[in-house]
Design an enzyme around this catalytic site. Structure first.
Site: not given
Ligand SMILES: *Cc1c(COP(=O)(O)O)cnc(C)c1O
Length: 433
Positions: A146, A241, A269
């Site tokens: 994702y 990522d 995050k």
């Protein structure tokens, strides 16, 4: 014992009238584990309280950012000081340089970086840059990976799409994903075959160096080195990522752990210490292609927002003490051993996948190494387990295909709490009550 969640129920009904699905991000809705989502009133340290006053050990950590737990004093102090002086200027501030300097020190492959407001935005911008730098259009991603919800990458994506069983999103024209190639994670041979056939048309390979959005799936030893070698040979770019793994598995991210360097890295995050942020960075020659120094346009009204930057700096300062990660690793190790033994005692076939303070319990008797093996898990059993864990005061991400997180606010006795709660939940499942 069943939870009393009357107020959450009422709020959810109210939310459904004005917010699609009652939530502002799909996996929050508890759709795959049954029951209604819990509305949260507050968090403190390792714990969450819902609006009905139930307390939970928080193993979701807002899906990754809260490595220090809720409202650590350092972050609260930084935010209070900052907010007195304004919340946004749309003009450069000194603390943006400070954060950028910290990131480049921690992750040497990042020579320059641009701050944005979410992980989605970071990835979307990194892809645009990779395509501009290579003058190619094809992007390779992996099943169950994702990378945010931008159009190009919503193909066999993990996270909420995996949880809800949506292979691809509606509203994305086929032409837009025509240049996205999706291969199985951890499978070097299929990547090699693709590069043999088509290597010179690939702009970039984007990968979660430790997969976190099909549950936690670490890379096999040869996987990341092979990606590095193949992309290097064909002059395509390797994008890590690290929106989850950045500052989660160490200050240097997964790239330091596995000694594989990326051309571009995306972050988010933890970088924002619980406030909205994202970043993409890499080699200076690549990053200088971005406007205003180059022709690749990318901008943001709230990019480098002073509050998010201040919270990020405060968080990274705490994380610069290696003892934090050593303690997280010890707790993770204790948890892994305890969960494995508890599952054996309860004769429940589960796989405990873990990397540092990231972990997943897959309800299957076979090793989980990629998306198809993750999908063999018994999601009905996971749903029963999830509900039982809530009753025992442990808040796990509400999906089989998400990673759970430990925080530095937790202690060894919290690990014992999780293990004991898991053991009686396993037994509950085995009894088919
Ligand atoms: C969460 C996540 C994103 C998207 O970040 P948002 O801030 O939710 O847009 C991208 N990549 C990975 C690996 C993620 O886990």
């Amino acid at each position: 014992m069943t939870l009393s969640t009357q107020k959450s129920k009422m709020l959810f009904e109210r939310a459904l009238r004005v917010i699609p699905g009652g939530v502002n991000s799909p996996v929050r809705a508890f759709k795959t584990v049954g029951g209604d989502p819990l509305f949260i009133e507050r968090g403190e340290g390792a714990y969450l309280w819902d609006v009905d006053g139930n307390r939970y050990l928080d193993c979701c950590g807002s899906w990754g950012p809260l490595i220090l737990g809720h409202s650590p004093s350092e972050v609260v102090a930084a935010l209070s000081e900052r907010i007195e002086n304004g919340t946004t200027f749309g003009a450069p501030t000194e603390i943006e340089i400070e954060l950028a300097e910290m990131v480049t020190r921690f992750m040497p492959t990042i020579q320059k970086l641009r701050l944005v407001s979410s992980g989605t935005e970071a990835v979307m911008s990194a892809l645009r840059l990779a395509r501009a730098a290579t003058n190619r259009s094809k992007i390779v991603k992996f099943e169950g990976g994702y990378h945010g919800h931008s159009d190009h990458l919503l193909s066999k994506a993990g996270s909420g799409l995996a949880s809800l069983g949506i292979p691809n999103s509606a509203g994305v024209p086929a032409a837009i994903t025509a240049d996205t190639i999706t291969l199985p994670y951890n499978d070097v041979q299929t990547v090699e075959a693709l590069f043999r056939a088509d290597g010179n048309s690939i702009a970039a390979v984007i990968v979660e160096p430790i997969a976190g959005n099909m549950g936690c799936v670490p890379p096999k030893p040869d996987f990341l080195p092979a990606l590095r070698q193949l992309t290097e040979r064909t002059h395509s770019l390797l994008i890590f990522d690290e929106v989850i793994t950045g500052f989660r598995v160490g200050t240097g991210g997964a790239q330091a752990l596995y000694h594989v360097s990326a051309d571009l890295t995306t972050l988010g995050k933890i970088l924002g210490g619980g406030l909205p942020i994202g970043a993409y960075g890499g080699r200076a020659d690549l990053m200088d292609l971005i406007a205003p120094s180059g022709p690749v346009y990318q901008a943001g009204t709230l990019s480098g927002n002073p509050l998010a930057v201040a919270a990020g700096i405060a968080t990274l300062k705490v994380l610069s003490d290696p003892k934090v990660y050593e303690r997280l690793e010890r707790m993770g190790n204790q948890l892994e051993a305890g969960l494995t033994a508890a599952a054996e005692r309860a004769e429940t076939p589960v796989q405990v996948n873990r990397m540092g303070s990231m972990f997943s319990l897959f309800f299957t008797n076979r090793a989980v190494t990629d998306y198809s093996s993750a999908k063999r898990s018994n999601t009905a059993e996971f749903a029963r387990f999830h509900r039982k864990m809530l009753e025992k005061g442990v808040y796990l991400p509400p999906s089989q295909f998400e990673t759970a997180f430990l925080s530095a606010a937790m202690t060894n006795s919290d690990m014992v709490h999780i293990i004991e709660a898991a053991e009686s939940s396993f037994q509950f499942i085995a009894r088919k009550e």
